[in-house]
Design an enzyme around this catalytic site. Sequence first.
Site, short mmCIF file in Angstrom:
data_model
loop_
_atom_site.label_atom_id
_atom_site.label_comp_id
_atom_site.label_asym_id
_atom_site.label_seq_id
_atom_site.Cartn_x
_atom_site.Cartn_y
_atom_site.Cartn_z
N ASP A 43 1.19 -1.42 0.02
CA ASP A 43 0.35 -0.19 -0.04
C ASP A 43 1.00 1.31 0.17
O ASP A 43 1.23 1.87 1.22
CB ASP A 43 -0.88 0.08 1.14
CG ASP A 43 -1.84 1.40 1.06
OD1 ASP A 43 -1.42 1.61 0.19
OD2 ASP A 43 -2.53 0.60 2.69
N ASN A 83 -0.16 4.20 -0.84
CA ASN A 83 -1.27 5.80 -0.60
C ASN A 83 -1.37 5.60 1.24
O ASN A 83 -2.13 6.44 1.17
CB ASN A 83 -1.40 6.61 -1.14
CG ASN A 83 -2.84 5.47 -1.40
OD1 ASN A 83 -2.91 4.00 -1.06
ND2 ASN A 83 -3.26 5.58 -3.12
N ASP A 99 -3.40 -10.25 -16.16
CA ASP A 99 -3.91 -11.06 -16.44
C ASP A 99 -5.13 -10.91 -17.51
O ASP A 99 -5.62 -9.17 -17.37
CB ASP A 99 -5.25 -10.85 -15.33
CG ASP A 99 -4.53 -12.11 -14.16
OD1 ASP A 99 -5.73 -13.53 -14.72
OD2 ASP A 99 -4.79 -13.04 -13.32
N ASP A 109 -6.88 -15.96 -18.71
CA ASP A 109 -8.00 -16.25 -17.43
C ASP A 109 -9.50 -17.09 -18.18
O ASP A 109 -9.54 -17.40 -19.13
CB ASP A 109 -8.51 -14.82 -16.68
CG ASP A 109 -10.34 -15.45 -15.21
OD1 ASP A 109 -9.20 -16.03 -14.78
OD2 ASP A 109 -11.31 -15.05 -14.98
N GLU A 161 -4.96 -20.45 -17.87
CA GLU A 161 -5.37 -20.68 -16.64
C GLU A 161 -5.98 -22.17 -17.14
O GLU A 161 -7.27 -22.41 -16.76
CB GLU A 161 -6.82 -20.21 -15.81
CG GLU A 161 -6.99 -19.86 -14.31
CD GLU A 161 -8.38 -20.28 -14.45
OE1 GLU A 161 -8.85 -19.71 -14.89
OE2 GLU A 161 -8.23 -20.47 -13.17
N HIS A 177 -3.86 -17.33 -6.30
CA HIS A 177 -5.54 -16.53 -5.26
C HIS A 177 -7.01 -17.42 -5.67
O HIS A 177 -7.63 -16.29 -4.74
CB HIS A 177 -5.66 -15.63 -6.03
CG HIS A 177 -5.78 -15.15 -7.23
ND1 HIS A 177 -5.64 -15.89 -8.42
CD2 HIS A 177 -7.70 -15.44 -7.85
CE1 HIS A 177 -6.25 -16.53 -9.47
NE2 HIS A 177 -7.39 -15.81 -9.01
N ASP A 178 -7.07 -18.36 -5.64
CA ASP A 178 -7.90 -18.82 -5.67
C ASP A 178 -8.20 -20.30 -5.26
O ASP A 178 -9.14 -21.02 -4.67
CB ASP A 178 -8.59 -19.85 -7.29
CG ASP A 178 -9.16 -18.48 -8.09
OD1 ASP A 178 -9.48 -18.07 -8.06
OD2 ASP A 178 -9.17 -19.00 -9.46
C1 GLC Z 1 -10.77 -17.31 -12.49
C2 GLC Z 1 -9.74 -16.53 -12.26
C3 GLC Z 1 -11.01 -16.49 -10.62
C4 GLC Z 1 -12.63 -16.03 -10.67
C5 GLC Z 1 -12.45 -16.27 -12.38
C6 GLC Z 1 -13.73 -15.89 -12.82
O1 GLC Z 1 -10.94 -18.62 -12.18
O2 GLC Z 1 -8.46 -17.03 -10.76
O3 GLC Z 1 -10.71 -15.43 -9.40
O4 GLC Z 1 -13.14 -15.36 -9.86
O5 GLC Z 1 -11.41 -16.87 -13.12
O6 GLC Z 1 -13.12 -14.33 -13.55
#
Ligand code: GLC
Length: 548
Positions: free
Chosen positions: A19, A21, A96, A196, A272, A328-329
């Site tokens: 972060d 700011n 992404d 993605d 992905e 992140h998932d």
């Molecule tokens: C991918 C991303 C996930 C997102 C999904 C819809 O699986 O990794 O975080 O919710 O796509 O965009």
Amino acid sequence: MEWWKESVIYQIYPRSFADGNGDGMGDFRGIIQKLDYLKDLGIGGIWLSPHYPSPFLDCGYDVSDYCEIGAEYGTMDDFKEFLTQAHKRGIKVILDLVMNHTSNMHPWFIESKSSKDNPKRDWYIWKPNNGTFPNDWQSCFKGPAWTLDKETNEYYYHFFLKEQPDLNWRNPEVKKAMFDSMRFWLDMGIDGFRIDAITSIYEDEELTNQGWTPEEFEEKIKAKNSDSEFTPGKTWDHYMRYQTKQPELHILLQEMRELVDSYSESKLLVGELSDTEYLGDGDNELHMVFNFPLMAEGIDKKTVVNNQKIRLPLHIGNSWQGNTLSNHDVSRIRSKYGKDLISDKSLKHSAFLMATLKGTPFIYYGEELGMKNFNIDDIKDFMDLKSVNLYNSEMARGLTPAEALKIAQLDTRDRCRTPMPWSNEPNGGFSPAGVKTWLPVDPEYTQGVNVADELKDKQSILNFYKDIINFRNHSNILKFGDYEEIPTNDNDLLIFKRTYSNKSLYVVINYSNDKKDLKLFIPNNLNLEWGNIVDKSVIDKGDVAILS
Ligand code: GLC
């Protein structure tokens, strides 16, 4: 130069990394200040999770403008400065690319929705309302994949949230618009894309019913072991066979590959998904897919050995494997495999494995500190709408708030997206004291799980990551070498050989808590001992080692 083959790639989730700011959210000024940290860690590439303007209902994966920066992350100049500074340090940047769907607040959808004869109507997938859903397709975030737009009395299709309408990729104007967005960033100098939700870009044109109710699907998943035809992965593939992996996807990827290959510098396309068929002939579709099976299956000897045996031969031509154990998932590594930070070897083992297997390691931010999942106790503080929806549907089924919360806590991706702890100052040094961060900082930062404290501690996970990554960065054998399993008669001892230009290294991981005398377990013709270790900094005798 295929930079991705030699680099360790680090995934930054922009809201949670740094972060700059002091407003409680990460931003580009913050990331710029931390580039030296990443350089020191040995990182050669950054995968930036979405940094675009977004209503943030799917935490950034609902994009409302593909050629802008979300205001909370800074300005386009900040982005450019970030890119320049990363490149100055020899760090590449991939973005992404969320191309399956837009946000429902994207001007394209707002236009498309405005009337049946709007020129952008066909940019999304609209079907007439004949009194019920157009077919039995489901969203992968649960519930029907169709939502009725009352104004025009038609359904639109969404594989994810109803706030994430799917683009109609069979419309050439959509493809052109998205390819233009790709060029926009590529021309600016970015080094590639993580694509993605790639499997769901096309769906069956005939809208064929898939046949199972959601309940039947759940039953099949539960019955996984009794019915060998349907492993969980295969069950999912079957259930989604009309909504994912349609034949045109290969053609689209070939076109995207041509686009990135038209640039003089190497640009990476990593998708992905884990299906190696989308690597094409090894040179004409994606450069790399993720080794997701390893992430799902675990890191014991048997799974690693089987995983490599099955997957490596599938990488034909010039294609490449991407290895990762988290993102992140999904759950963080520590919460998946172990519990406590200090005595738990699984963290060290996973770092070691990622850095020594054949393929590019992807490290999700904070894994190098041993961050764990963090449970949020109040549903009002959840940011991940997917799990808030789940909570509401469980409440509607009659569960108590506490029961519904428990289920939502297990589902929510918020738990692995909490702010990066930089020090043991208030808010983990992520934001100034007193500022409410966008997700809570895990209070564990006070107990040593933070960058500043771990840098000082020679035995920390962070220093282990640094050592092993930097070792890999200097080893062509680990970067490019062939992989060969060395069979041993011990189920806890994983040994594999990496060979490049007639030179070999042996990687050894002892998954048990006992010290092992290597001589007892390895074939007679190999003269390996924990003693002839290549680099003392990356070993704990009897646990992991790289031997020459
Ligand atoms: C991918 C991303 C996930 C997102 C999904 C819809 O699986 O990794 O975080 O919710 O796509 O965009």
